[in-house]
Design a protein around this motif. Structure first.
Motif, PDB file in Angstrom:
ATOM      1  N   ARG A  97       0.826  -1.207   0.000  1.00  0.00           N
ATOM      2  CA  ARG A  97       0.000   0.000   0.000  1.00  0.00           C
ATOM      3  C   ARG A  97       0.866   1.265   0.000  1.00  0.00           C
ATOM      4  N   PHE A  98       2.012   1.182   0.679  1.00  0.00           N
ATOM      5  CA  PHE A  98       2.930   2.327   0.702  1.00  0.00           C
ATOM      6  C   PHE A  98       3.434   2.657  -0.702  1.00  0.00           C
ATOM      7  N   PHE A  99       3.856   1.620  -1.437  1.00  0.00           N
ATOM      8  CA  PHE A  99       4.359   1.854  -2.793  1.00  0.00           C
ATOM      9  C   PHE A  99       3.248   2.316  -3.727  1.00  0.00           C
ATOM     10  N   ILE A 100       2.047   1.800  -3.540  1.00  0.00           N
ATOM     11  CA  ILE A 100       0.913   2.240  -4.368  1.00  0.00           C
ATOM     12  C   ILE A 100       0.627   3.715  -4.117  1.00  0.00           C
ATOM     13  N   ASN A 101       0.588   4.100  -2.870  1.00  0.00           N
ATOM     14  CA  ASN A 101       0.288   5.498  -2.538  1.00  0.00           C
ATOM     15  C   ASN A 101       1.356   6.453  -3.062  1.00  0.00           C
ATOM     16  N   GLN A 102       2.610   6.034  -3.021  1.00  0.00           N
ATOM     17  CA  GLN A 102       3.693   6.893  -3.471  1.00  0.00           C
ATOM     18  C   GLN A 102       3.674   7.122  -4.986  1.00  0.00           C
ATOM     19  N   SER A 103       3.054   6.229  -5.723  1.00  0.00           N
ATOM     20  CA  SER A 103       3.056   6.331  -7.190  1.00  0.00           C
ATOM     21  C   SER A 103       1.838   7.052  -7.746  1.00  0.00           C
ATOM     22  N   LEU A 104       0.969   7.589  -6.892  1.00  0.00           N
ATOM     23  CA  LEU A 104      -0.263   8.229  -7.343  1.00  0.00           C
ATOM     24  C   LEU A 104      -0.220   9.726  -7.082  1.00  0.00           C
ATOM     25  N   ASP A 105      -0.945  10.463  -7.926  1.00  0.00           N
ATOM     26  CA  ASP A 105      -1.102  11.887  -7.658  1.00  0.00           C
ATOM     27  C   ASP A 105      -2.258  12.090  -6.682  1.00  0.00           C
ATOM     28  N   SER A 106      -2.477  13.322  -6.292  1.00  0.00           N
ATOM     29  CA  SER A 106      -3.465  13.614  -5.252  1.00  0.00           C
ATOM     30  C   SER A 106      -4.891  13.288  -5.692  1.00  0.00           C
ATOM     31  N   VAL A 107      -5.166  13.454  -7.000  1.00  0.00           N
ATOM     32  CA  VAL A 107      -6.526  13.197  -7.486  1.00  0.00           C
ATOM     33  C   VAL A 107      -6.854  11.704  -7.418  1.00  0.00           C
ATOM     34  N   ILE A 108      -5.966  10.848  -7.916  1.00  0.00           N
ATOM     35  CA  ILE A 108      -6.203   9.410  -7.902  1.00  0.00           C
ATOM     36  C   ILE A 108      -6.122   8.859  -6.476  1.00  0.00           C
ATOM     37  N   PHE A 109      -5.260   9.446  -5.640  1.00  0.00           N
ATOM     38  CA  PHE A 109      -5.124   8.947  -4.261  1.00  0.00           C
ATOM     39  C   PHE A 109      -6.436   9.042  -3.497  1.00  0.00           C
ATOM     40  N   GLU A 110      -7.239  10.067  -3.806  1.00  0.00           N
ATOM     41  CA  GLU A 110      -8.520  10.212  -3.119  1.00  0.00           C
ATOM     42  C   GLU A 110      -9.440   9.025  -3.385  1.00  0.00           C
ATOM     43  N   LYS A 111      -9.235   8.338  -4.479  1.00  0.00           N
ATOM     44  CA  LYS A 111     -10.084   7.189  -4.813  1.00  0.00           C
ATOM     45  C   LYS A 111      -9.765   5.962  -3.958  1.00  0.00           C
ATOM     46  N   ILE A 112      -8.525   5.878  -3.449  1.00  0.00           N
ATOM     47  CA  ILE A 112      -8.140   4.702  -2.660  1.00  0.00           C
ATOM     48  C   ILE A 112      -7.855   5.060  -1.205  1.00  0.00           C
ATOM     49  N   ALA A 113      -8.093   6.287  -0.823  1.00  0.00           N
ATOM     50  CA  ALA A 113      -7.773   6.705   0.539  1.00  0.00           C
ATOM     51  C   ALA A 113      -8.580   5.929   1.581  1.00  0.00           C
TER      52      ALA A 113
END
Length: 232
Positions: free
Chosen positions: A34-50
């Motif tokens: 999950r750490f690596f996934i979060n680091q590879s996303l921008d703020s817009v896409i991160f809101e979808k998996i937060a």
């Protein structure tokens, strides 16, 4: 930050013996993923998996999200392929400008997943040049292998040909202007000579008319005198 808190909670429950070592190892792997996934996303896409609580759930959300993105890319690619197919060099367009316009479209297609080689780009450019490059295109296709050429080399060769055509065009324009000026000068001289000749003719006609008028007046006076003498 959320992952950091979860790591701290994990070490707490492991140290207290609430969770076994096997479960702890699995949880650590999940948190790392999950750490690596979060680091590879921008703020817009991160809101979808937060809101997700596992790497598997976050991955599923991203897969569903990018399926829609892939559909959009396909639609864009179809549009851009059509634009590339219809792309033509304008008659007044420079070689460098046409290359820039073509490469800008190609780069957009590549960013949407299209694969286009430099040879395909060069073939497209050579097919869509204006008529003034016809002989140059034929010479390039017959004497050079496009597999061994680069885009920069092709553009340089076409620009050199374009420069020679521009210089020749300027020379032809200058010669045409000189011919026009020479014709105008000859026309002006002819008109001046014609006007001078016409003036001379008019002056000669006026003198002859004045002379005849003077002679007529003199003859009339003599007849009058003779008539007076006969009466006397």
């Amino acid at each position: 930050m959320q992952l950091l808190f979860e790591y701290q909670e994990l070490w707490t429950v492991v140290s207290e013996g609430i969770v076994g070592p096997a479960d702890a190892a699995t949880t650590r792997k999940d948190l790392k993923a999950r750490f690596f996934i979060n680091q590879s996303l921008d703020s817009v896409i991160f809101e979808k998996i937060a809101h997700t609580t596992s790497a598997k759930r976050a991955w599923d959300v991203l897969m569903n999200t990018y399926k829609g993105v892939e559909k959009v890319k396909k639609v864009r690619l179809q549009t851009m392929r059509r634009q590339l197919e219809l792309l033509q060099m304008k008659k007044t367009e420079k070689v460098a400008d046409y290359f820039s316009r073509t490469l800008a479209l190609v780069n957009q297609m590549k960013s949407n997943g299209e694969t286009i080689s430099d040879v395909q780009i060069m073939e497209k450019i050579l097919r869509t040049l204006t008529e003034k490059f016809e002989y140059k295109v034929t010479a390039i296709e017959e004497s050079k292998d496009l597999e061994e050429m680069t885009l920069d080399e092709l553009m340089g060769s076409l620009q050199a040909h374009e420069q020679r055509l521009d210089e020749k065009s300027v020379t032809e324009v200058e010669e045409a202007l000189q011919i026009q000026l020479s014709l105008k000068k000859d026309k002006d001289e002819t008109r001046k000579n014609s006007e001078a000749s016409q003036k001379g003719q008019n002056s000669q006609n006026w003198r002859g008319s004045a002379s005849r008028s003077s002679q007529g007046k003199g003859g009339g006076g003599n007849n009058t005198n003779q008539k007076s003498k006969s009466q006397i």
